[in-house]
Design a protein around this motif. Sequence first.
Motif, short mmCIF file in Angstrom:
data_model
loop_
_atom_site.label_atom_id
_atom_site.label_comp_id
_atom_site.label_asym_id
_atom_site.label_seq_id
_atom_site.Cartn_x
_atom_site.Cartn_y
_atom_site.Cartn_z
N PHE A 172 1.87 -17.51 -7.50
CA PHE A 172 0.75 -16.86 -6.80
C PHE A 172 1.14 -15.45 -6.35
CE2 PHE A 172 -1.93 -16.04 -3.07
CZ PHE A 172 -3.18 -16.41 -3.55
N LEU A 173 2.34 -15.31 -5.78
CA LEU A 173 2.75 -14.00 -5.26
C LEU A 173 3.04 -13.00 -6.38
CD1 LEU A 173 4.79 -15.08 -2.13
CD2 LEU A 173 2.56 -13.96 -2.19
N LEU A 174 3.44 -13.51 -7.52
CA LEU A 174 3.65 -12.64 -8.69
C LEU A 174 2.31 -11.98 -9.07
CD1 LEU A 174 6.14 -12.11 -10.40
CD2 LEU A 174 5.54 -14.05 -11.83
N ARG A 175 1.26 -12.76 -9.06
CA ARG A 175 -0.06 -12.23 -9.41
C ARG A 175 -0.63 -11.35 -8.32
NH1 ARG A 175 -4.57 -16.65 -9.96
NH2 ARG A 175 -4.88 -16.32 -7.74
N GLU A 176 -0.39 -11.73 -7.05
CA GLU A 176 -1.10 -11.08 -5.96
C GLU A 176 -0.37 -9.89 -5.34
OE1 GLU A 176 -4.17 -11.84 -5.23
OE2 GLU A 176 -4.23 -13.55 -6.60
N PHE A 177 0.94 -10.00 -5.16
CA PHE A 177 1.64 -8.96 -4.40
C PHE A 177 1.97 -7.73 -5.25
CE2 PHE A 177 5.72 -7.05 -3.07
CZ PHE A 177 5.30 -6.50 -1.87
N PHE A 178 2.42 -7.95 -6.47
CA PHE A 178 2.88 -6.81 -7.27
C PHE A 178 1.69 -6.08 -7.89
CE2 PHE A 178 6.31 -9.80 -6.92
CZ PHE A 178 7.27 -8.98 -6.38
N LEU A 179 1.84 -4.78 -8.08
CA LEU A 179 0.76 -4.03 -8.72
C LEU A 179 0.72 -4.47 -10.18
CD1 LEU A 179 1.50 -0.58 -7.06
CD2 LEU A 179 -0.05 -2.40 -6.30
N PRO A 180 -0.47 -4.51 -10.78
CA PRO A 180 -0.56 -5.01 -12.16
C PRO A 180 0.36 -4.22 -13.09
CG PRO A 180 -2.74 -4.64 -11.24
CD PRO A 180 -1.78 -4.12 -10.24
N GLU A 181 1.05 -4.91 -13.94
CA GLU A 181 1.91 -4.32 -14.97
C GLU A 181 2.91 -3.32 -14.39
OE1 GLU A 181 -1.18 -3.40 -18.09
OE2 GLU A 181 -0.42 -5.34 -18.74
N SER A 182 3.64 -3.77 -13.36
CA SER A 182 4.56 -2.86 -12.66
C SER A 182 6.00 -3.38 -12.57
CB SER A 182 4.05 -2.63 -11.23
OG SER A 182 4.18 -3.83 -10.48
N VAL A 183 6.21 -4.64 -12.93
CA VAL A 183 7.53 -5.25 -12.71
C VAL A 183 8.35 -5.16 -14.01
CG1 VAL A 183 8.69 -7.46 -12.19
CG2 VAL A 183 6.60 -6.82 -10.97
N GLY A 184 9.63 -4.78 -13.86
CA GLY A 184 10.48 -4.61 -15.03
C GLY A 184 11.10 -5.91 -15.51
N ARG A 190 0.83 -1.22 0.00
CA ARG A 190 0.00 0.00 0.00
C ARG A 190 0.86 1.26 0.00
NH1 ARG A 190 -2.80 -0.97 4.43
NH2 ARG A 190 -1.50 0.35 5.71
N GLU A 191 1.94 1.24 0.84
CA GLU A 191 2.66 2.49 1.06
C GLU A 191 3.89 2.67 0.18
OE1 GLU A 191 3.23 2.71 5.29
OE2 GLU A 191 1.05 2.78 5.59
N THR A 192 4.62 1.61 -0.10
CA THR A 192 5.91 1.78 -0.79
C THR A 192 5.86 1.34 -2.24
OG1 THR A 192 6.88 1.29 1.36
CG2 THR A 192 8.40 1.37 -0.49
N LEU A 193 5.18 0.23 -2.51
CA LEU A 193 5.19 -0.31 -3.88
C LEU A 193 4.75 0.72 -4.93
CD1 LEU A 193 6.29 -3.00 -4.75
CD2 LEU A 193 4.00 -3.96 -4.61
N PRO A 194 3.71 1.53 -4.67
CA PRO A 194 3.31 2.49 -5.71
C PRO A 194 4.40 3.51 -6.04
CG PRO A 194 1.58 2.24 -4.07
CD PRO A 194 2.78 1.53 -3.52
N THR A 195 5.38 3.67 -5.15
CA THR A 195 6.45 4.64 -5.41
C THR A 195 7.67 4.00 -6.10
OG1 THR A 195 7.59 4.28 -3.33
CG2 THR A 195 5.80 5.91 -3.29
N CYS A 196 7.67 2.67 -6.27
CA CYS A 196 8.82 1.98 -6.86
C CYS A 196 8.62 1.88 -8.37
CB CYS A 196 8.95 0.55 -6.34
SG CYS A 196 8.98 0.39 -4.58
N ASP A 197 9.46 2.54 -9.15
CA ASP A 197 9.24 2.37 -10.60
C ASP A 197 10.28 1.46 -11.24
OD1 ASP A 197 10.22 5.80 -11.37
OD2 ASP A 197 11.32 4.10 -10.56
N ASP A 198 11.18 0.91 -10.44
CA ASP A 198 12.16 -0.03 -10.98
C ASP A 198 12.14 -1.29 -10.10
OD1 ASP A 198 14.30 -1.37 -11.95
OD2 ASP A 198 15.75 0.24 -11.68
N VAL A 199 11.34 -2.26 -10.53
CA VAL A 199 11.13 -3.47 -9.71
C VAL A 199 11.63 -4.71 -10.45
CG1 VAL A 199 9.34 -4.97 -8.72
CG2 VAL A 199 9.13 -2.50 -8.50
N THR A 200 12.51 -5.47 -9.77
CA THR A 200 13.02 -6.73 -10.33
C THR A 200 12.66 -7.85 -9.36
OG1 THR A 200 14.87 -5.50 -11.25
CG2 THR A 200 15.13 -7.87 -11.14
#
Length: 312
Positions: free
Chosen positions: A87-99, A20-30
């Motif tokens: 499962f965690l790929l689908r659930e934890f990351f925001l849709p279309e956000s991982v590089g 909720r708090e940090t992921l939306p601010t991360c634009d470079d996710v591996t």
Amino acid sequence: MSWALNKVILSPYEASVFRRETLPTCDDVTVEIGFGNGEFLLDMASRNERGFCFGIEVSMTSILKAARKCLMRRLPNVRLLCGDGSFLLREFFLPESVGRVYVNFPCPWPKKRHAKRRLVTPGFVCNLAHALKVKGAFELASDERWYIEDARTCLLENPAFEVGDVLVGESSSFRTKYEEKWISMGKSIYRLKATKHVPFRVEPVVDWEVTALNVKAKRPDVWEASRLSCLCGLTGGEERFRWTFKDLFLGSQETALLQAITVDDGFEQKFYIRLVPCEGEVLIKLDDASSIYRTPAVKRSFAALAEEIERL
Ligand SMILES: C[S@@+](CC[C@H](N)C(=O)[O-])C[C@H]1O[C@@H](n2cnc3c(N)ncnc32)[C@H](O)[C@@H]1O
């Protein structure tokens, strides 16, 4: 677990806060799935200080070892999640956000009867397409040619991906423990890269609101251990979301602890439900020592338990 380790390892509760708090601010996710001893992940994190590197593992031993190394090397940009990578790929990351997503030397499960345990399946490819950004990439390495060919077929069947050819013997920027092992045994290494080129999403199922799972049931007239024991072995749900109640432990002062297992799209969680008498009713709540993702099967197990207790 120490406070410092807790910052690197995201439990389901910490994952929901981070999401909720940090992921939306991360634009470079591996992401690396099945990181084993963690060296590849930590090497990536040390070379990419501005981006976040997430490791997903089913082995808690691997998670603890990697978290300790991460603290010793003072890498602030690593986070580790325990559970099934698909499962965690689908659930934890925001849709279309991982590089980028890496899978290095996944367990191949060569026997046909074990095929369901393989990581790279058509379902995994859908979850991967959901998590990756457009232009995001997936890289897979294996010592088994048939595994890479199977994975390539799964990727080609999904319209979201452009898939490269299988490369043999290409050197990598960093050799993982298993890569070293297979090379020292004279085996060939196969690699595959796929790039997502059109948008693609699936429907996640986890409820990330950190609300209490409490439900109440009308208290049976007589609160007897023998009556509660018939909850053990109850099972329910449908194909995607299933639950089972296992052992029951009776505490003092009429409280009880019930072990539950839920399965959502193959993702299993084990936890304890506490039953506490409360103002003429039975309060059904998650035991404080259990940390779980709020999935449909979990919610259904709580609702089913309330119904069963009222029927006692
Ligand atoms: C053969 S080892 C490879 C480890 C490491 N990548 C390397 O190359 O040295 C496979 C790893 O994947 C992990 N694993 C297996 N299934 C997984 C899954 N569904 N999700 C996440 N990790 C998984 C295992 O615990 C194990 O550490």
